[in-house]
Write an enzyme that holds these catalytic residues in place. Structure first.
Site, PDB file in Angstrom:
ATOM      1  N   ASP A 147      25.904  31.895  60.875  1.00  0.00           N
ATOM      2  CA  ASP A 147      24.809  31.810  61.494  1.00  0.00           C
ATOM      3  C   ASP A 147      24.492  32.277  62.787  1.00  0.00           C
ATOM      4  O   ASP A 147      23.466  32.240  63.492  1.00  0.00           O
ATOM      5  CB  ASP A 147      24.234  30.238  61.345  1.00  0.00           C
ATOM      6  N   SER A 148      25.694  33.050  63.226  1.00  0.00           N
ATOM      7  CA  SER A 148      25.701  33.574  64.582  1.00  0.00           C
ATOM      8  C   SER A 148      24.935  34.911  64.246  1.00  0.00           C
ATOM      9  O   SER A 148      24.418  35.379  65.302  1.00  0.00           O
ATOM     10  CB  SER A 148      27.124  33.946  64.945  1.00  0.00           C
ATOM     11  N   ASP A 156      27.299  30.114  56.309  1.00  0.00           N
ATOM     12  CA  ASP A 156      27.004  29.187  57.079  1.00  0.00           C
ATOM     13  C   ASP A 156      25.896  28.382  56.630  1.00  0.00           C
ATOM     14  O   ASP A 156      24.920  28.872  56.007  1.00  0.00           O
ATOM     15  CB  ASP A 156      26.937  29.285  58.333  1.00  0.00           C
ATOM     16  N   LYS A 192      30.012  26.628  54.819  1.00  0.00           N
ATOM     17  CA  LYS A 192      30.619  25.961  56.232  1.00  0.00           C
ATOM     18  C   LYS A 192      29.672  25.011  56.890  1.00  0.00           C
ATOM     19  O   LYS A 192      28.414  25.524  56.978  1.00  0.00           O
ATOM     20  CB  LYS A 192      31.099  26.839  57.031  1.00  0.00           C
ATOM     21  N   GLU A 200      37.034  25.676  66.856  1.00  0.00           N
ATOM     22  CA  GLU A 200      36.380  26.664  67.832  1.00  0.00           C
ATOM     23  C   GLU A 200      36.429  26.161  69.378  1.00  0.00           C
ATOM     24  O   GLU A 200      36.204  24.865  69.619  1.00  0.00           O
ATOM     25  CB  GLU A 200      34.784  26.874  67.492  1.00  0.00           C
TER      26      GLU A 200
HETATM   27  O1  KIV Z   1      28.652  31.558  62.940  1.00  0.00           O
HETATM   28  C1  KIV Z   1      29.585  31.925  63.306  1.00  0.00           C
HETATM   29  O2  KIV Z   1      29.891  33.269  63.235  1.00  0.00           O
HETATM   30  C2  KIV Z   1      30.805  31.191  63.462  1.00  0.00           C
HETATM   31  C3  KIV Z   1      32.095  31.562  64.188  1.00  0.00           C
HETATM   32  C4  KIV Z   1      31.990  31.509  65.264  1.00  0.00           C
HETATM   33  C5  KIV Z   1      33.180  30.620  63.291  1.00  0.00           C
HETATM   34  O3  KIV Z   1      30.606  29.876  62.754  1.00  0.00           O
END
Ligand code: KIV
Length: 300
Positions: free
Chosen positions: A62-63, A101, A131, A200
């Site tokens: 979700d980044s 995510d 996740k 993290e």
């Molecule tokens: O959303 C993301 O990219 C993440 C990573 C930082 C593990 O959760």
């Protein structure tokens, strides 16, 4: 075809068959002390390239809210946005295990909603697992999703969806009490059935202890070198994100400079008439062109 040609053909066919990464092969990598490589991808080309590079796990993180959509943080990301990007990635990835995510508020309201949303990421998005961020407080939700047959990856330590609760972007597990809480979170997630956990932005000592104590692979980001694997946000690794990147990020190339240079060259060439050249151009036959001019009464 003689026997050796048949053998050669068989060998070529066998080596071209893609051996998909699974939760079991990731577990085996931990047992055999082989490091797991994970990176984020958000679209067809980055998924394709990550897979071609032999990455083991592709995370549709979700980044994407920050690095692709330009939001301030990951909180505004919706299920529909996650699904769009997840579908694109899954069209490009053949070998790597794809984790999607679950966005903020897609799994906190009720277990039923969490299962439904996790199911959509698998059925519609083409992900292999999901996740979720959190520890003991989401144990029952994780258990319910796993019981529905969906592999779950945990995510503890600094959890970006709780940035306001955590009081900003800060490394976690500095004190003994904080470290104990993170270790208990990890154990609760393992008991709930996760196949792996992202650790993290935490003290390396805490990540090392968790990695030693839990049976599932740990994937670190800003958690030191002792995790079973590492993950980076692809825009950070490739130098495509213009905002401040944390100290734990390693930039392998500065693509933004390469892209900027190419776009400036393109602009100059269009403005000065260098592009397009004849090799980029399609022409009518002389005869048809002549007919056209006659039909238009255009004697040039
Ligand atoms: O959303 C993301 O990219 C993440 C990573 C930082 C593990 O959760």
């Amino acid at each position: 075809m003689n026997i050796s040609q048949i053998k050669q053909k068989w060998y070529e066919m066998e080596s071209s068959i893609v051996k998909k990464v699974t939760t079991l092969s990731l577990l085996k990598m931990k047992e055999e002390k082989k490091k797991i490589v994970m990176i984020t991808a958000y679209d067809y080309p980055t998924g394709l390239l990550a897979d071609k590079a032999g990455v083991d796990v592709v995370l549709v993180g979700d980044s994407l809210g920050m690095v692709v959509l330009g939001y301030e943080n990951t909180l505004p990301v919706t299920m529909d946005e996650m699904l769009t990007f997840c579908k694109a990635v899954s069209r490009g990835v053949k070998r790597a295990f794809i984790v999607a995510d679950m966005p903020f508020m897609s799994y906190q309201v009720s277990k039923e909603e969490a299962i439904r949303n996790a199911g959509r990421l698998i059925k519609e998005g083409g992900a292999d697992g999901v996740k979720l961020e959190g520890g003991i407080e989401i144990k029952d939700t994780v258990e319910a999703i796993v019981q529905a047959g969906i592999p779950v990856m945990g995510h503890i330590g600094f959890t970006p969806q709780s940035v306001h609760k955590l009081g900003g972007y800060k490394a976690q597990g500095r004190s003994c009490d904080e470290a104990l809480k993170i270790i208990r979170d990890a154990q609760a997630l393992v008991d709930a059935g996760v196949f792996s956990i992202v650790l993290e932005f935490m003290m390396s000592e805490v990540a090392e202890l968790i990695t030693r104590k839990v049976k599932v692979p740990t994937i670190g980001i800003g958690a030191g070198q002792y995790c079973d694997g590492q993950v980076l946000v692809i825009h950070d690794a490739l130098g495509l994100y213009d905002r401040v990147t944390p100290r734990f990020v390693k930039q392998y190339v500065k693509l933004s400079e390469i892209i900027l240079d190419a776009l400036q060259k393109y602009s100059n060439e269009v403005r000065s008439g260098i592009f397009p050249e004849d090799k980029h151009t399609f022409h009518m036959s002389e005869e048809e062109y002549k007919k056209l001019l006659e039909a238009l009464g255009d004697d040039r």
